[in-house]
Write a protein that holds these residues in place. Structure first.
Motif, PDB file in Angstrom:
ATOM      1  N   ARG A  30       0.846  -1.202   0.000  1.00 28.38           N
ATOM      2  CA  ARG A  30       0.000   0.000   0.000  1.00 28.38           C
ATOM      3  C   ARG A  30       0.874   1.242   0.000  1.00 28.38           C
ATOM      4  N   CYS A  31       1.760   1.328  -0.955  1.00 30.67           N
ATOM      5  CA  CYS A  31       2.731   2.418  -1.012  1.00 30.67           C
ATOM      6  C   CYS A  31       2.020   3.768  -1.041  1.00 30.67           C
ATOM      7  N   PRO A  32       2.355   4.676  -0.136  1.00 32.10           N
ATOM      8  CA  PRO A  32       1.665   5.971  -0.092  1.00 32.10           C
ATOM      9  C   PRO A  32       1.753   6.758  -1.390  1.00 32.10           C
ATOM     10  N   ALA A  37      -4.320   4.242  -6.999  1.00 36.68           N
ATOM     11  CA  ALA A  37      -4.931   3.584  -5.848  1.00 36.68           C
ATOM     12  C   ALA A  37      -6.159   2.747  -6.208  1.00 36.68           C
ATOM     13  N   LYS A 132       7.637   1.606   5.966  1.00 35.60           N
ATOM     14  CA  LYS A 132       7.094   2.955   5.795  1.00 35.60           C
ATOM     15  C   LYS A 132       6.796   3.237   4.329  1.00 35.60           C
ATOM     16  N   GLY A 135       3.956   0.928   2.934  1.00 34.87           N
ATOM     17  CA  GLY A 135       2.623   1.213   3.448  1.00 34.87           C
ATOM     18  C   GLY A 135       1.978   0.086   4.221  1.00 34.87           C
ATOM     19  N   GLU A 167       8.971  12.853   1.785  1.00 36.12           N
ATOM     20  CA  GLU A 167       8.498  12.470   3.123  1.00 36.12           C
ATOM     21  C   GLU A 167       8.912  11.054   3.520  1.00 36.12           C
ATOM     22  N   ASP A 194       2.724  13.936  -8.355  1.00 35.01           N
ATOM     23  CA  ASP A 194       1.412  13.898  -7.735  1.00 35.01           C
ATOM     24  C   ASP A 194       0.360  13.541  -8.781  1.00 35.01           C
ATOM     25  N   MET A 199      -2.345   7.155  -3.626  1.00 39.30           N
ATOM     26  CA  MET A 199      -2.793   6.398  -2.461  1.00 39.30           C
ATOM     27  C   MET A 199      -2.924   7.280  -1.222  1.00 39.30           C
ATOM     28  N   GLN A 200      -1.917   8.128  -0.988  1.00 38.53           N
ATOM     29  CA  GLN A 200      -1.922   8.966   0.212  1.00 38.53           C
ATOM     30  C   GLN A 200      -1.558  10.398  -0.175  1.00 38.53           C
ATOM     31  N   PRO A 201      -2.513  11.282  -0.263  1.00 36.36           N
ATOM     32  CA  PRO A 201      -2.222  12.668  -0.639  1.00 36.36           C
ATOM     33  C   PRO A 201      -1.246  13.310   0.353  1.00 36.36           C
ATOM     34  N   CYS A 203       2.189  13.732  -0.410  1.00 33.29           N
ATOM     35  CA  CYS A 203       3.581  13.447  -0.756  1.00 33.29           C
ATOM     36  C   CYS A 203       4.107  14.535  -1.694  1.00 33.29           C
TER      37      CYS A 203
END
Length: 231
Positions: A30-32, A37, A132, A135, A167, A194, A199-201, A203
């Motif tokens: 689940r890589c950010p 996604a 990390k 994910g 990050e 971006d 997956m994770q806003p 970054c």
């Protein structure tokens, strides 16, 4: 088999070849920074491309296309992957496989049957910080290390690649990767970009100068390191 994405022509996915890319859904990480996604989290909701239609297209384009890339998600999770590779190979295409390296046994099996011709393996981070960047709490580092070790000693063409995220990655991570994969034949550092479906806003990308510095760190023990996606 469910094909969750199909790019009919690309100059980017298979080095040196005009290719088509097949995307298989689902992933065990689940890589950010993952930019697709929905393909990872809900592949069943993505548009499906019938296998026979994809194969028919590939057959018609044999005079134009030079290869096929199979990507994801994580394609080695699909038990029908060997069958798909056989069908594509029967059309005369070389195959490049994108993988996170968590299924070393299948990679060796596919290579042993000459069903794949090139592997791109994602290296998420240094072993110390893999969780990390991947994910998940407990990525199977033994299997990831096994895949990397096999590639380092096998004649099959390959590349390692890392998407660098401000990050998630530090200078020490890159130093550790350089020691871990010393002597690798090909390594690419990819700039994070971006995307609406990330997956994770939140970054962000490193600067060109930072990416060049990270490249120089890897060059201390890896003879060929290149940057991708640098403006």
């Amino acid at each position: 088999m469910r094909i969750s994405g199909f790019t009919k022509t690309t100059l980017l996915d298979y080095p040196g070849k005009i290719a088509a890319t097949i995307f298989l859904g689902g992933c065990n990480l689940r890589c950010p920074f993952c930019h697709n996604a929905p393909l990872v989290l809900a592949p069943g909701k993505e548009p499906s491309h019938p296998l026979e239609e994809v194969l028919h297209f590939l057959e018609k384009r044999r005079n134009v296309l030079e290869g096929v890339c199979i990507s994801g998600g994580e394609p080695t999770l699909d038990p029908a992957l060997p069958s798909l590779c056989r069908k594509i190979k029967s059309l005369g295409y070389p195959i490049k496989l994108d993988t996170n390296g968590t299924n070393p046994g299948l990679l060796r099996e596919l290579a042993g049957e000459r069903l794949i011709d090139h592997i791109a393996m994602d290296i998420k981070s240094s072993p110390e910080n893999y969780a990390k960047a991947a994910g998940i709490d407990h990525p199977d580092l033994d299997k990831i290390r096994a895949s990397a070790a096999w590639l380092l000693t096998d004649p099959l063409p390959y590349e390692f690649r890392t998407t660098v995220v401000r990050e998630l990655h530090t200078e020490e991570d890159l130093r550790q990767i350089a020691r871990w994969l010393s002597g690798a034949r090909a390594y690419f550092l990819q700039a994070y970009r971006d995307a609406p479906q990330v997956m994770q806003p939140g970054c962000t990308a490193c600067t060109k100068e930072e990416m060049e510095h990270y490249r120089d760190l890897l060059l201390a023990s890896i003879p060929s390191v290149q940057l991708r996606g640098i403006d």
